[in-house]
Design a protein around this motif. Sequence first.
Motif, PDB file in Angstrom:
ATOM      1  N   CYS A  97       0.821  -1.217   0.000  1.00 54.70           N
ATOM      2  CA  CYS A  97       0.000   0.000   0.000  1.00 54.70           C
ATOM      3  C   CYS A  97       0.856   1.269   0.000  1.00 54.70           C
ATOM      4  N   LEU A  98       1.924   1.258   0.824  1.00 55.31           N
ATOM      5  CA  LEU A  98       2.767   2.446   0.892  1.00 55.31           C
ATOM      6  C   LEU A  98       3.502   2.713  -0.421  1.00 55.31           C
ATOM      7  N   ARG A  99       3.919   1.625  -1.076  1.00 56.97           N
ATOM      8  CA  ARG A  99       4.747   1.789  -2.265  1.00 56.97           C
ATOM      9  C   ARG A  99       3.925   2.014  -3.524  1.00 56.97           C
ATOM     10  N   ASN A 100       2.693   1.534  -3.573  1.00 53.95           N
ATOM     11  CA  ASN A 100       1.931   1.528  -4.820  1.00 53.95           C
ATOM     12  C   ASN A 100       0.633   2.323  -4.761  1.00 53.95           C
ATOM     13  N   PHE A 101       0.512   3.286  -3.805  1.00 56.38           N
ATOM     14  CA  PHE A 101      -0.759   4.022  -3.812  1.00 56.38           C
ATOM     15  C   PHE A 101      -0.834   5.010  -4.980  1.00 56.38           C
ATOM     16  N   GLY A 102       0.268   5.158  -5.756  1.00 58.71           N
ATOM     17  CA  GLY A 102       0.197   5.929  -7.001  1.00 58.71           C
ATOM     18  C   GLY A 102      -0.561   5.176  -8.066  1.00 58.71           C
ATOM     19  N   THR A 103      -0.586   3.807  -7.932  1.00 58.30           N
ATOM     20  CA  THR A 103      -1.371   2.972  -8.856  1.00 58.30           C
ATOM     21  C   THR A 103      -2.310   2.129  -7.994  1.00 58.30           C
ATOM     22  N   PRO A 104      -3.432   2.699  -7.542  1.00 59.79           N
ATOM     23  CA  PRO A 104      -4.293   2.036  -6.549  1.00 59.79           C
ATOM     24  C   PRO A 104      -4.885   0.722  -7.043  1.00 59.79           C
ATOM     25  N   ARG A 105      -5.138   0.613  -8.327  1.00 59.51           N
ATOM     26  CA  ARG A 105      -5.693  -0.646  -8.834  1.00 59.51           C
ATOM     27  C   ARG A 105      -4.677  -1.775  -8.676  1.00 59.51           C
ATOM     28  N   LEU A 106      -3.429  -1.488  -8.998  1.00 61.48           N
ATOM     29  CA  LEU A 106      -2.381  -2.491  -8.822  1.00 61.48           C
ATOM     30  C   LEU A 106      -2.234  -2.835  -7.342  1.00 61.48           C
ATOM     31  N   ALA A 107      -2.289  -1.814  -6.473  1.00 60.01           N
ATOM     32  CA  ALA A 107      -2.174  -2.066  -5.038  1.00 60.01           C
ATOM     33  C   ALA A 107      -3.319  -2.955  -4.541  1.00 60.01           C
ATOM     34  N   ALA A 108      -4.539  -2.663  -5.068  1.00 59.34           N
ATOM     35  CA  ALA A 108      -5.701  -3.460  -4.648  1.00 59.34           C
ATOM     36  C   ALA A 108      -5.580  -4.910  -5.109  1.00 59.34           C
ATOM     37  N   VAL A 109      -5.156  -5.121  -6.350  1.00 56.40           N
ATOM     38  CA  VAL A 109      -5.011  -6.478  -6.882  1.00 56.40           C
ATOM     39  C   VAL A 109      -3.929  -7.226  -6.117  1.00 56.40           C
ATOM     40  N   MET A 110      -2.805  -6.553  -5.835  1.00 53.89           N
ATOM     41  CA  MET A 110      -1.719  -7.202  -5.097  1.00 53.89           C
ATOM     42  C   MET A 110      -2.175  -7.548  -3.674  1.00 53.89           C
ATOM     43  N   THR A 111      -2.894  -6.642  -3.040  1.00 52.51           N
ATOM     44  CA  THR A 111      -3.391  -6.919  -1.682  1.00 52.51           C
ATOM     45  C   THR A 111      -4.345  -8.116  -1.700  1.00 52.51           C
ATOM     46  N   PHE A 112      -5.245  -8.097  -2.681  1.00 57.32           N
ATOM     47  CA  PHE A 112      -6.179  -9.225  -2.792  1.00 57.32           C
ATOM     48  C   PHE A 112      -5.426 -10.534  -3.052  1.00 57.32           C
ATOM     49  N   ALA A 113      -4.406 -10.463  -3.972  1.00 59.61           N
ATOM     50  CA  ALA A 113      -3.638 -11.677  -4.301  1.00 59.61           C
ATOM     51  C   ALA A 113      -2.872 -12.200  -3.087  1.00 59.61           C
ATOM     52  N   ALA A 114      -2.461 -11.292  -2.184  1.00 64.99           N
ATOM     53  CA  ALA A 114      -1.692 -11.710  -1.006  1.00 64.99           C
ATOM     54  C   ALA A 114      -2.594 -12.180   0.122  1.00 64.99           C
ATOM     55  N   LEU A 115      -3.780 -11.589   0.307  1.00 72.69           N
ATOM     56  CA  LEU A 115      -4.627 -11.891   1.467  1.00 72.69           C
ATOM     57  C   LEU A 115      -5.722 -12.919   1.174  1.00 72.69           C
ATOM     58  N   ALA A 116      -6.168 -12.957  -0.085  1.00 72.68           N
ATOM     59  CA  ALA A 116      -7.257 -13.922  -0.388  1.00 72.68           C
ATOM     60  C   ALA A 116      -6.851 -15.360  -0.051  1.00 72.68           C
ATOM     61  N   PRO A 117      -5.636 -15.838  -0.384  1.00 68.02           N
ATOM     62  CA  PRO A 117      -5.246 -17.204   0.027  1.00 68.02           C
ATOM     63  C   PRO A 117      -5.205 -17.347   1.550  1.00 68.02           C
ATOM     64  N   CYS A 118      -4.860 -16.256   2.225  1.00 72.79           N
ATOM     65  CA  CYS A 118      -4.836 -16.337   3.694  1.00 72.79           C
ATOM     66  C   CYS A 118      -6.234 -16.570   4.234  1.00 72.79           C
ATOM     67  N   ALA A 119      -7.205 -15.872   3.641  1.00 75.21           N
ATOM     68  CA  ALA A 119      -8.584 -16.066   4.086  1.00 75.21           C
ATOM     69  C   ALA A 119      -9.049 -17.495   3.822  1.00 75.21           C
ATOM     70  N   VAL A 120      -8.633 -18.020   2.677  1.00 80.90           N
ATOM     71  CA  VAL A 120      -8.975 -19.428   2.378  1.00 80.90           C
ATOM     72  C   VAL A 120      -8.266 -20.358   3.348  1.00 80.90           C
ATOM     73  N   GLY A 121      -6.991 -20.054   3.673  1.00 82.09           N
ATOM     74  CA  GLY A 121      -6.233 -20.879   4.603  1.00 82.09           C
ATOM     75  C   GLY A 121      -6.860 -20.906   5.985  1.00 82.09           C
ATOM     76  N   GLY A 122      -7.452 -19.771   6.365  1.00 82.71           N
ATOM     77  CA  GLY A 122      -8.111 -19.730   7.666  1.00 82.71           C
ATOM     78  C   GLY A 122      -9.285 -20.680   7.741  1.00 82.71           C
ATOM     79  N   LEU A 123      -9.975 -20.826   6.638  1.00 84.73           N
ATOM     80  CA  LEU A 123     -11.106 -21.741   6.607  1.00 84.73           C
ATOM     81  C   LEU A 123     -10.652 -23.199   6.595  1.00 84.73           C
ATOM     82  N   MET A 124      -9.446 -23.453   6.055  1.00 86.75           N
ATOM     83  CA  MET A 124      -8.953 -24.816   5.907  1.00 86.75           C
ATOM     84  C   MET A 124      -8.240 -25.325   7.165  1.00 86.75           C
ATOM     85  N   THR A 125      -7.890 -24.430   8.097  1.00 85.02           N
ATOM     86  CA  THR A 125      -7.165 -24.871   9.291  1.00 85.02           C
ATOM     87  C   THR A 125      -8.095 -25.637  10.230  1.00 85.02           C
TER      88      THR A 125
END
Length: 787
Positions: free
Chosen positions: A142-170
């Motif tokens: 977020c700090l490095r890419n808020f000049g390109t918010p769409r890229l920041a949003a996609v990267m955040t989703f790509a990094a956290l979405a598997p975590c959310a799935v992992g939480g359900l699988m634990t």
Amino acid sequence: MGLPSVPKPRLTHWLLSTGEKVSAPIAAQLANGLFASLPIFIGGVINSVAVAAVAAGRMHTAPFIGWMVFEAVLGLVRIGVVQSSHSATPEKLERLRHLASALSVVWAASVGIGTLLCLTSGDWVLATIACLSTAAMVCGICLRNFGTPRLAAVMTFAALAPCAVGGLMTQEPSLRIISVQLPIFMTTIFSASFGLHRMLVSWMTTTAELNQSKALNETILQSSPDLTLILDKGYKVVFSNREPDDLYCETQLVGLDFLRILEEKDRPAAATALEQAQRGGPASFTISFTRPSGEKRWYDTIVSETSDSSGRLIVVARDISRQKHSEEHAIWMAHHDTLTGLPNRAVLQERLDAALVMAEGRESMRDPARNDAVPSHALLIVDVDNFKAINDTLGHDGGDVLLRALAARLCAAVGHGDLVARTGGDEFALIVAAGDAEALHRIAARIYEELREPILHGDRVMECGASIGASFIPQDGPGRSEVMKAADIALYAAKAAGRAQMKIFEPAMMDEVERHQAMITAARFALKRKTIVPHYQPKVCLGGEGRGDGRIVGFEALLRWRDRDGHVRGPDAIKAAFNDPILSVAISDYMLDMILDDIEGWVAGGVPFGHVAVNVTSGDFRPGGIVETVLDRLKARDLPASCLQIEVTEDVFLDKGVLDVERALKRLSHHGLRIALDDFGTGYASLSHLTQFPVDLLKIDRSFIGQIGAKGDAEAISSIVINLGHCLGLEVIAEGVETIAQQEHLIAMGCDTGQGYLYARAMPAAEVAAHVREHETARALLHLRQA
């Protein structure tokens, strides 16, 4: 080495673009955030590789080892892309942006998948490390890419979405809360990214506009012809749009005291203007700077307080040197003669007034008991002799050369503080320090000494003569007009006395001028009232066998005029009018018409008048004079040319238009008019004139005839003239015959014709017919007695 293949540009273009409307330069600057914040970028790469290495070391399974290898290779590739961007061309940089955005999304997805593996591994220590690392890397994203918010949003989703799935699988129920928290966290991150992006875009847009405005203002200031300075409260220069050379300073302007920059004479006005501007009101003043070369520049300066409440002053100085020079030139032109560079009549009048005031002041301070002389000034009017002849022979260029040379020589002849002015045409005026006639004569001697040196014009040499009239200030008049009139009268006297000399005004000169003006006035009055009339004096034949037969062979027309009192007067009473080129021609024209009227009447009445001799002057030969029209007038009245004779004096042959005179006389002679040379022997005509010009008659001047019988010289001269005329085939006329003795002498000498009081005085036209009849009757009776 070529770049790796890039995903579809459309997708990466969407990732790099923003919903905000921004300019292309700002959009490129925002996208270049992919290559900025290197500490965060390197930290993210090292952190992801380190977590993958820890996971591989604890689990020793293929997925974790593969994740570690993948993170290491991906990190190296991403570092290489960032490094390549530093020296890339614009086209290559655009490709690198798309590649970097795709690699960033892949890296974020790798981090998310790796965290998913850690959450499902059953190793809670590893899961905790992975979750904390992912959270930290999401913050970096977020700090490095808020000049390109769409890229920041996609990267955040790509990094956290598997975590959310992992939480359900634990297997641990308490960890499933991650699946609930992470969507909220992602939503917050998304909102923050786009909010920061809007703030960044607003700041960048504003900064760009400010930079553009600043650049525009600097361009305007630098290209403006005006000098612009900004001063602090202490009047020190903090900004200048000009180099020091423009103000002729030796050092930089910034940091200097504004008042010290100015010349001493301009500082008081400038200080007052600065103080007025500090009180809130604009002020203006004029300053000037002088270069070492002597060139001077003027500035019209306006000073006012800036609008930023800083107390600073803005000084705008416009160069008005050209306007100043034009004003100075206009003022100079208004007070100087363009040809000679001398002061003109306006300056002369001012100096005359000043001299009169000064003289009046000195007179009031003089002690009457001491009877000391009051120093005074004099006015000299200098007029070039025969200037028109110089213009006619050498042209106006020659005349201009002479006037400039005369101006220089007059300046050289006078003292310091004296004035030399050109008042117009060929006339100059001088105001000199001179208290008496002796001092004036010394000045005149210097002037004539200067004029002795010839003036060269091409290969021609010009002689410059001048007449001078002088008057004293204030002795010859209490005011300017009186002093100038006195000098003009003295100049007239100098010209009348033979030119090339100086005359100092005397009261008697005024009487002569008044007599001259009275003659002119009387002549104009007589011409206007038509009281000018011709009188006729008969001419009697002296030739024949033995004694003259006494026939009237003709008449001479003589001018007479009636004054206001009705008295008949001769031409001597208005002789000044004959020197006036316009008035003399008008009088001659009027006289000729009246003479032709009388001749026409005599012809119609059968009066044997013979002919009428008409006197003409050099002015009558000028264009428009009577000589040009006499033949046409005779033809219009159907009169023969033999009824008229033209009498000219010797000075006509000496006039500057002698060629015109010769042509005119030959034309008249060719058409039958006889030409008589009047007053022969008293002038300067040479004998060659008798052959050069078509002369038919010689008239012996009355001054010789009156001395016949009293002076032998007069008889000898008269005899010589008669013999000369006969030798040249000319008729000789003696005028001024008053006695029988004079007539007898003339008959004995062989004179052809006599004219004078012995025969008759000049008579009006109405008496001519009766006189002719009486004369013929008397002559017939005389012949009968003699028979």
